[in-house]
Scaffold this motif. Sequence first.
Motif, short mmCIF file in Angstrom:
data_model
loop_
_atom_site.label_atom_id
_atom_site.label_comp_id
_atom_site.label_asym_id
_atom_site.label_seq_id
_atom_site.Cartn_x
_atom_site.Cartn_y
_atom_site.Cartn_z
N SER A 1 0.81 -1.22 0.00
CA SER A 1 0.00 0.00 0.00
C SER A 1 0.85 1.27 0.00
O SER A 1 0.36 2.34 0.37
CB SER A 1 -0.94 0.00 1.22
OG SER A 1 -0.20 -0.09 2.42
N ALA A 2 2.09 1.17 -0.43
CA ALA A 2 2.97 2.34 -0.45
C ALA A 2 2.51 3.36 -1.48
O ALA A 2 2.02 3.01 -2.56
CB ALA A 2 4.41 1.90 -0.74
N VAL A 3 2.68 4.63 -1.13
CA VAL A 3 2.32 5.75 -2.01
C VAL A 3 3.48 6.73 -2.03
O VAL A 3 3.93 7.17 -0.97
CB VAL A 3 1.05 6.46 -1.52
CG1 VAL A 3 0.72 7.65 -2.41
CG2 VAL A 3 -0.12 5.49 -1.44
N VAL A 4 3.98 7.07 -3.22
CA VAL A 4 5.10 7.99 -3.36
C VAL A 4 4.70 9.10 -4.34
O VAL A 4 4.30 8.82 -5.47
CB VAL A 4 6.37 7.27 -3.86
CG1 VAL A 4 7.51 8.27 -4.03
CG2 VAL A 4 6.77 6.15 -2.90
N VAL A 5 4.83 10.35 -3.89
CA VAL A 5 4.40 11.51 -4.68
C VAL A 5 5.61 12.21 -5.28
O VAL A 5 6.63 12.42 -4.60
CB VAL A 5 3.61 12.50 -3.81
CG1 VAL A 5 3.14 13.70 -4.64
CG2 VAL A 5 2.42 11.81 -3.15
N ASP A 6 5.50 12.56 -6.56
CA ASP A 6 6.48 13.41 -7.23
C ASP A 6 5.80 14.75 -7.52
O ASP A 6 5.14 14.89 -8.56
CB ASP A 6 6.97 12.75 -8.52
CG ASP A 6 8.04 13.54 -9.23
OD1 ASP A 6 8.16 14.76 -8.97
OD2 ASP A 6 8.76 12.97 -10.07
N PRO A 7 5.88 15.73 -6.62
CA PRO A 7 5.10 16.96 -6.80
C PRO A 7 5.54 17.79 -7.98
O PRO A 7 4.72 18.50 -8.57
CB PRO A 7 5.31 17.70 -5.47
CG PRO A 7 6.58 17.14 -4.91
CD PRO A 7 6.65 15.73 -5.37
#
Length: 476
Positions: free
Chosen positions: A106-112
């Motif tokens: 369930s990992a979530v990684v954001v590249d803003p």
Amino acid sequence: MNISVAALDGGKLKVRQTEVEELGTRLRGTALLGDPGNTDGRGVFNAMYTAEPSFTVYCATTSDVVQAVKFARERGLLVAVRGGGHSIAGLSTVDGGMLIDLSAMSAVVVDPERRLVDAQGGALWGHVDRETQLFGLATPGGFVADTGIAGLTLGGGYGHLRRRYGLSCDNVVEAQVVDAEGNIHRASAEANPDLYWALRGGGGNFGLVTSFRYRLHPVGPEVAFAACFHPIENVAELLGSWRSFAASAPDEVSSVFITVTLPENPHVPQPVQGRACAVMAGVHAGDVEDGMKALQPIRDIGTPIFDLSQPMPYTAVQSAFDALYLRGKLRAYWKSQYVDDLSDEVIGVLTDAALSRPAPLSEVNLAHMGGAIGAVGPEDSAFPERSAPFLAAFVGYWDDAAGDDECIAWARSAWDNLARFGTGRSYFNFTGLAGEPPSTAVDTVYGPNLTRLRLVKKAYDPDNFFRRNNNITPAS
């Protein structure tokens, strides 16, 4: 000891317990008999479905998924996949088969900077929203934060941002997929474009998606929100007024009309606790001040019992209904249909259904479509319904098995009555089965896209290994 496991051919096979234990030694996750629990207590959403798998593989990595698929494939085992576990049709479990559970993924990684988010296939929309909102960004998700991203996205994905930014599937730019042979594919516009096309609305037919990459948009951290609660007795008049509002609403506004009896629950505003209500609600995906002005016409309709309209954190909007629809507590059967015109005749059907609801939490649910949904052509992705301005859903919720027949019959009868005016197409994410085969309505849902979908199915899953879904059979 031997374990009896459901087979792909409909029979039973014997698997030694030591084989399952040996599989567990090759995983970052684990393999356990039955379905004793996972990382966050995530069980099946719909309490109608209590099927117990013979054993469950709790995957922690993509390599675990590969191992699980190959194990089942080599032995001819019937497999179900559980991402969020929110399948109304009960397809995220399997009676006596093998369950692949992704809740630990369930990992979530954001590249803003690039406005992208990578989310694993076991993530829930609440996980995604919490991470993306740190940067004032969002991608279209569902109406309930407890919903899994995978099932919703693969089936289309309507939510509070649909008219401004489209469906969840419209915002997928890439996915990682494990096919029926245990091979890993990257699906995007450049890599395996046939698979990329099919994943965007074709369901879980083509492989097991271990991660999605979504496009992000500037949303929040606060959004303009409107929710006005009226006596249900006024439903016909209110629907007519809401129809007029929808006709002129800007694309930034996504609105719904719901009839429901709200429980006596501390999460429910006191004036409407225990009241049968018609609720007009909307979210504006833009400037908050402009949004409250755009939503004002909803607030000007009639004399509400209670008006909850205000600027609100986007994460609060996304989770506003979670406390009412607790996982594993309610039985559910839904039917849905698109309509081209909210005519007086359609309003009459919806009114009759609203006033004859057999259980308090059962809903007549009407969502305004259009806007960005129609910016994608009906053949540009597997999801074909791009022109109908409204989706009507008869959402059966009840808490006692004694109500099964009455509540299911109500939803089916209301759907049949609406069929005289509808397009004939349904939305698979709003579909229950209750004894119907998983392939029910596949042809009417996909229309001319079905031929191409069957060819993609043949390319990636020619033996229909992934069949616990709204099933598309491979081309012969």
